[in-house]
Design a protein around this motif. Structure first.
Motif, PDB file in Angstrom:
ATOM      1  N   PHE A  88       0.818  -1.215   0.000  1.00  0.00           N
ATOM      2  CA  PHE A  88       0.000   0.000   0.000  1.00  0.00           C
ATOM      3  C   PHE A  88       0.852   1.266   0.000  1.00  0.00           C
ATOM      4  CE2 PHE A  88      -2.631   3.276   2.200  1.00  0.00           C
ATOM      5  CZ  PHE A  88      -3.587   3.414   1.207  1.00  0.00           C
ATOM      6  N   LEU A  89       1.929   1.279   0.749  1.00  0.00           N
ATOM      7  CA  LEU A  89       2.793   2.463   0.795  1.00  0.00           C
ATOM      8  C   LEU A  89       3.429   2.718  -0.571  1.00  0.00           C
ATOM      9  CD1 LEU A  89       4.544   2.034   4.275  1.00  0.00           C
ATOM     10  CD2 LEU A  89       2.548   3.423   3.696  1.00  0.00           C
ATOM     11  N   GLU A  90       3.810   1.636  -1.256  1.00  0.00           N
ATOM     12  CA  GLU A  90       4.361   1.777  -2.607  1.00  0.00           C
ATOM     13  C   GLU A  90       3.290   2.315  -3.555  1.00  0.00           C
ATOM     14  OE1 GLU A  90       6.399  -0.875  -6.199  1.00  0.00           O
ATOM     15  OE2 GLU A  90       5.864  -1.847  -4.303  1.00  0.00           O
ATOM     16  N   VAL A 103      -8.122   8.763  -1.663  1.00  0.00           N
ATOM     17  CA  VAL A 103      -9.018   9.096  -0.561  1.00  0.00           C
ATOM     18  C   VAL A 103      -9.608   7.807   0.015  1.00  0.00           C
ATOM     19  CG1 VAL A 103     -11.136  10.318   0.100  1.00  0.00           C
ATOM     20  CG2 VAL A 103      -9.605  11.312  -1.620  1.00  0.00           C
ATOM     21  N   ILE A 104      -9.568   7.668   1.338  1.00  0.00           N
ATOM     22  CA  ILE A 104     -10.144   6.498   1.989  1.00  0.00           C
ATOM     23  C   ILE A 104     -11.650   6.697   2.154  1.00  0.00           C
ATOM     24  CG2 ILE A 104     -10.175   5.078   4.081  1.00  0.00           C
ATOM     25  CD1 ILE A 104      -7.579   4.860   2.494  1.00  0.00           C
ATOM     26  N   GLU A 114      -7.710   6.328  12.242  1.00  0.00           N
ATOM     27  CA  GLU A 114      -6.725   7.244  12.826  1.00  0.00           C
ATOM     28  C   GLU A 114      -5.590   6.483  13.505  1.00  0.00           C
ATOM     29  OE1 GLU A 114      -6.336  10.460  12.807  1.00  0.00           O
ATOM     30  OE2 GLU A 114      -8.210  11.262  12.020  1.00  0.00           O
ATOM     31  N   ALA A 115      -5.933   5.409  14.218  1.00  0.00           N
ATOM     32  CA  ALA A 115      -4.913   4.608  14.902  1.00  0.00           C
ATOM     33  C   ALA A 115      -3.966   3.953  13.899  1.00  0.00           C
ATOM     34  CB  ALA A 115      -5.580   3.541  15.778  1.00  0.00           C
ATOM     35  N   TYR A 120       1.396   3.840  10.937  1.00  0.00           N
ATOM     36  CA  TYR A 120       2.196   3.824   9.703  1.00  0.00           C
ATOM     37  C   TYR A 120       2.589   5.230   9.227  1.00  0.00           C
ATOM     38  CZ  TYR A 120       1.190  -1.149   9.327  1.00  0.00           C
ATOM     39  OH  TYR A 120       1.120  -2.501   9.569  1.00  0.00           O
ATOM     40  N   ASN A 121       2.347   6.221  10.067  1.00  0.00           N
ATOM     41  CA  ASN A 121       2.709   7.604   9.753  1.00  0.00           C
ATOM     42  C   ASN A 121       2.093   8.049   8.423  1.00  0.00           C
ATOM     43  OD1 ASN A 121       3.967  10.085  10.300  1.00  0.00           O
ATOM     44  ND2 ASN A 121       5.789   9.522   9.132  1.00  0.00           N
ATOM     45  N   LEU A 122       0.800   7.799   8.266  1.00  0.00           N
ATOM     46  CA  LEU A 122       0.072   8.158   7.051  1.00  0.00           C
ATOM     47  C   LEU A 122      -0.783   9.394   7.289  1.00  0.00           C
ATOM     48  CD1 LEU A 122      -1.238   4.651   5.959  1.00  0.00           C
ATOM     49  CD2 LEU A 122       0.578   5.951   4.859  1.00  0.00           C
TER      50      LEU A 122
END
Length: 221
Positions: A88-90, A103-104, A114-115, A120-122
């Protein structure tokens, strides 16, 4: 052969609306929470919801009556147990290069989103149902519910319509029951699990994926 854009011609903006539970996360975080902390009986409400015989709001209210967990316990559980898709980060990196927005859109809860984003610092925009603790009890609200439809707590189709009004091409990525309505209207659909089966049944054009690695390949093409 690629066509060059004429001077002054704007490229259509593109947004990926991405489901959260079971799509961004490896497992459905709401299901994990309920399975861990709810007393017996929640399965009955979940089955009714899956059959479309109970709305998200109704299911949540009844299920939360069976929950026994503190805010601290739940936050710790999410941080220790909920993981995101390995790619997902990639995917976020690739879409950023392409200047696509992500957008989620979730029929789950902001507390969980939020947690996970903190873990993952997103920092991603999102639309979801709300959940908080008050007097030791879990409270929920559904600010994005469609007034004319009872099925979902958060109407993803309405979010798609808002982006369409702003001139966006909309790609949707999802896996479950709360995604059924929106895939009939998206410009591109990336589906797995129950959602992929639904697309097959309804003859909706879609790209089947197992992880975001598959979507990355598609986007790079």
């Amino acid at each position: 052969m690629a066509l060059k854009r004429m001077k002054g011609e704007e490229q259509m903006k593109k947004v990926f609306l991405v489901d959260f539970d079971g799509t961004v996360t490896k497992k459905d975080a709401v299901y994990m929470m309920v399975e861990k902390f709810a007393k017996e009986g929640w399965q009955y409400y979940n089955e009714l919801w899956e059959k479309g015989e109970m709305s998200t709001e109704e299911c949540a209210i009844e299920t939360l009556k069976l929950m026994e967990v503190s805010e601290e316990e739940l936050f710790k559980f999410i941080m220790e147990n909920v993981e995101i898709d390995d790619h997902f980060l990639e995917f976020l990196g690739v879409t950023k290069e392409k200047e696509y927005e992500v957008v989620i859109v979730s029929d789950g809860y902001d507390f969980i989103i939020e947690a996970v984003m903190k873990k993952y610092n997103l920092k991603l925009p999102y639309y979801s149902n709300k959940m908080w603790f008050e007097g030791g009890k879990i409270k929920v609200a559904f600010p994005y519910k469609d007034k004319e439809c009872d099925k979902c707590g958060m109407c993803k189709l309405n979010i798609l319509k808002e982006y369409r009004k702003k001139g966006y091409s909309v790609a949707f990525v999802g896996d479950g029951y709360s995604d059924f309505c929106v895939v009939e209207h998206a410009d591109e659909v990336f589906a797995k699990d129950v959602l992929a089966d639904y697309c097959e049944e309804k003859g909706i054009k879609y790209f089947r994926f197992g992880s975001f690695k598959d979507i990355i390949r598609y986007v790079k093409r």
